[in-house]
Design an enzyme around this catalytic site. Structure first.
Site, PDB file in Angstrom:
ATOM      1  N   ASP A   1       0.851  -1.186   0.000  1.00 17.91           N
ATOM      2  CA  ASP A   1       0.000   0.000   0.000  1.00 17.91           C
ATOM      3  C   ASP A   1       0.891   1.241   0.000  1.00 17.91           C
ATOM      4  OD1 ASP A   1      -1.697   2.112   0.503  1.00 17.91           O
ATOM      5  OD2 ASP A   1      -2.700   1.199   2.216  1.00 17.91           O
TER       6      ASP A   1
ATOM      7  N   GLU B   1      30.377  13.033  -2.518  1.00 14.34           N
ATOM      8  CA  GLU B   1      31.177  13.103  -1.291  1.00 14.34           C
ATOM      9  C   GLU B   1      30.316  13.718  -0.190  1.00 14.34           C
ATOM     10  OE1 GLU B   1      34.466  15.560  -2.441  1.00 14.34           O
ATOM     11  OE2 GLU B   1      35.548  13.914  -3.367  1.00 14.34           O
TER      12      GLU B   1
ATOM     13  N   GLU C   1      29.243  14.801   3.401  1.00 14.40           N
ATOM     14  CA  GLU C   1      29.747  15.128   4.730  1.00 14.40           C
ATOM     15  C   GLU C   1      28.619  15.044   5.756  1.00 14.40           C
ATOM     16  OE1 GLU C   1      33.014  18.388   3.079  1.00 14.40           O
ATOM     17  OE2 GLU C   1      30.971  19.009   3.585  1.00 14.40           O
TER      18      GLU C   1
ATOM     19  N   GLU D   1      36.408  16.228   9.156  1.00  9.81           N
ATOM     20  CA  GLU D   1      36.181  17.372   8.274  1.00  9.81           C
ATOM     21  C   GLU D   1      36.462  18.686   8.998  1.00  9.81           C
ATOM     22  OE1 GLU D   1      35.785  18.757   5.531  1.00  9.81           O
ATOM     23  OE2 GLU D   1      35.681  17.057   4.146  1.00  9.81           O
TER      24      GLU D   1
ATOM     25  N   GLU E   1      33.773  12.767   6.984  1.00  5.09           N
ATOM     26  CA  GLU E   1      33.429  12.308   5.634  1.00  5.09           C
ATOM     27  C   GLU E   1      34.067  10.943   5.410  1.00  5.09           C
ATOM     28  OE1 GLU E   1      34.736  13.288   1.102  1.00  5.09           O
ATOM     29  OE2 GLU E   1      34.211  15.031   2.327  1.00  5.09           O
TER      30      GLU E   1
ATOM     31  N   HIS F   1      29.770  17.354  -2.518  1.00  6.62           N
ATOM     32  CA  HIS F   1      30.410  17.622  -3.796  1.00  6.62           C
ATOM     33  C   HIS F   1      30.224  16.387  -4.688  1.00  6.62           C
ATOM     34  CE1 HIS F   1      33.328  20.227  -1.198  1.00  6.62           C
ATOM     35  NE2 HIS F   1      32.137  20.796  -1.342  1.00  6.62           N
TER      36      HIS F   1
ATOM     37  N   ARG G   1      37.900  27.013  -4.945  1.00 13.08           N
ATOM     38  CA  ARG G   1      36.891  26.240  -4.219  1.00 13.08           C
ATOM     39  C   ARG G   1      35.601  27.014  -3.983  1.00 13.08           C
ATOM     40  NH1 ARG G   1      38.506  21.451  -1.971  1.00 13.08           N
ATOM     41  NH2 ARG G   1      40.692  20.936  -2.291  1.00 13.08           N
TER      42      ARG G   1
ATOM     43  N   GLU H   1      33.430  18.486 -10.858  1.00 14.19           N
ATOM     44  CA  GLU H   1      32.896  18.361  -9.494  1.00 14.19           C
ATOM     45  C   GLU H   1      31.925  19.514  -9.257  1.00 14.19           C
ATOM     46  OE1 GLU H   1      34.662  18.451  -4.902  1.00 14.19           O
ATOM     47  OE2 GLU H   1      35.774  19.336  -6.568  1.00 14.19           O
TER      48      GLU H   1
ATOM     49  N   ARG I   1      29.886  21.415  -6.776  1.00 11.88           N
ATOM     50  CA  ARG I   1      30.107  21.523  -5.341  1.00 11.88           C
ATOM     51  C   ARG I   1      28.897  22.024  -4.555  1.00 11.88           C
ATOM     52  NH1 ARG I   1      35.315  21.420  -3.674  1.00 11.88           N
ATOM     53  NH2 ARG I   1      35.063  23.074  -2.120  1.00 11.88           N
TER      54      ARG I   1
END
Length: 471
Positions: free
Chosen positions: A52, A131, A133, A213, A221, A270, A340, A359, A361
């Protein structure tokens, strides 16, 4: 590839009596139903096991509740947290009356994204490497009612406990924004992370590493290998399941909330990604940072649709408390091989073309990975098909840019509401290929507004009392 017959033989050989069927709801939380072994046969892998679905968030109404879980034999593993030996299997959802795949099942949508990739002729495989965290806390309490509202989190590692009577307090507390890579005794979570990583391996997730981290208070991480789109999403949900349950064994609690700690780094996800065809990578070339023109156009698609994408990849009101300047947050809609603060980074990959990837981010782990990966792929494919120019890379230090230069760099939406507004205006890249339906998009927007954005609007915030009580 594992066959249904092999799974059934495993059940028989190991005398496994309980089969745990896991599937994901629309917002992105695993659900499960445990059945006795005699409820599973070969038809369970094609027609599914009925259940259900009327009470699953974002799914069926009560008058159309019949659904079926179709078992994926490649996802079978023995659940390490259950007292009785139990086989865990991830499922996709079918409409039992029609035999059609359910259009609101996130795993089905992810498969449609792969089918669309193949149909374009651009590629046949999309690899994703998230990745994620997270924070490990020792205590969490929160409440909201008519006359009070608060949250309280605590961690032995929290810098805020440097003056606490702990009988004795040993003083090893990571400083704010200085939690990256300290050894023991400052890093108190080594053994727990090792158990988390090795337990994931038992559950079929290919593992690589783990570490502390940046933030104080137990931010960590774990690293796993990249995988094909659907298996990467499967692995991410296994990752979250394992981490939370190992932490529980230690009397601790885990959250993937992007910003649970004020004035320290938040938790992101990321997401590395690339497209291949006939076993060959398509993102390596002789353009900027060793990228191909295909990869640059893919980046162009991600950047163009990023405000709408974030309604899916960053789908909570808390997501936008992480996406603010000053905390390595990727708030600038630009790309770079080293910056970054840019939302897209090109990781160093040496001379190996197979390692060339981008990547993204911005995403965080509150997202539904099947929807998030599918949406990112659709945006990138739109960029390739329409040859979208990503513009010049942002290789300068963002904090050294003049106001005039900074004004030319678009930024991420400042709230979930703004991201949902962007998705309302810009979702043809998701629906035109037939990956997302219009019904799914409107259901997503309505669900987020009705259950998250608007309820947050109605409630006084504790900090408002500090600002306004004495006016």
């Amino acid at each position: 590839m594992t066959t249904p017959q092999e799974v059934l033989k495993l059940i028989q050989d190991k005398n496994i009596q309980m089969i745990d069927l896991k599937f994901i709801d629309l917002p992105g939380i695993w659900q499960h139903l445990t059945v006795f072994q005699n409820q599973i046969d070969e038809s369970s892998f094609t027609d599914g096991v009925p259940f259900d679905g009327s009470s699953i968030r974002g799914w069926k109404a009560i008058n159309e509740s019949d659904m079926a879980m179709v078992l994926d034999p490649d996802t079978a593993w023995i659940d390490p947290f259950m007292q009785e030996p139990t086989l865990s299997i991830i499922c996709s959802i079918k409409e039992p009356r029609t035999g059609e795949w359910y259009s609101r099942c996130p795993r089905v949508i992810a498969q449609k994204a792969i089918d669309y990739l193949v149909s374009t002729g651009i590629g046949d495989t999309a690899f994703f490497g998230p990745e994620a965290e997270f924070f490990i806390f020792d205590d969490v309490r929160f409440d909201q009612n008519q006359q009070s509202g608060y949250y309280y989190v605590d961690a032995v590692e929290g810098r805020w406990n440097s003056g606490k009577e702990e009988g004795p307090n040993l003083g090893y507390k990571p400083r704010y924004k200085e939690g990256y890579f300290p050894v023991s005794p400052t890093d108190t979570l080594q053994d727990m992370r090792t158990e988390m990583l090795l337990t994931m391996l038992e559950c079929g997730v290919p593992i690589e590493k783990h570490h502390h981290e940046v933030a104080t208070g137990g931010q960590c991480e774990l690293g796993v290998r990249f995988g094909k789109l659907i298996e990467a999403a499967d692995w991410l949900l296994t990752y979250k399941y394992v981490i939370k349950n190992v932490a529980k064994k230690y009397g601790k609690t885990v959250t993937f909330m992007p910003k649970p700690v004020f004035q320290d780094n938040g938790s992101g996800m990321h997401t590395h990604q690339s497209i291949w065809k006939d076993g060959q990578p398509l993102f390596a070339g002789d353009k900027y940072a060793g990228l191909s023109e295909t990869a640059l156009h893919y980046i162009g698609g991600i950047l163009k649709h990023a405000p709408a994408l974030l309604a899916i990849t960053n789908p909570t009101t808390n997501s936008y408390k992480r996406l603010v300047p000053g905390y390595e947050a990727p708030v600038n809609l630009a790309y770079s091989q080293g910056n970054r603060s840019a939302s897209i980074r090109i990781p160093l990959s040496g001379t190996n073309p197979k390692a060339k990837r981008l990547e993204f981010r911005c995403p965080d782990a509150t997202s539904n990975p099947y929807l998030a990966f599918a949406a990112m792929l659709c945006a990138g494919l739109d960029g390739i098909q329409n040859k979208i120019d990503p513009g010049e890379p942002l290789d300068k230090n963002i904090y050294e840019l003049s106001l005039e230069e900074l004004a030319k760099v678009p930024s991420t939406p400042g709230s979930l509401e703004l991201a949902l507004e962007a998705l309302e205006k810009d979702h043809a890249f998701l629906t035109k290929p037939g990956v997302f339906t219009e019904d799914l998009i409107q259901t997503w927007i309505s669900y987020k507004l009705d259950n998250e954005v608007n309820p947050m609007r109605l409630r006084p915030h504790p900090y408002e009392f500090a600002l306004y009580y004495d006016v």
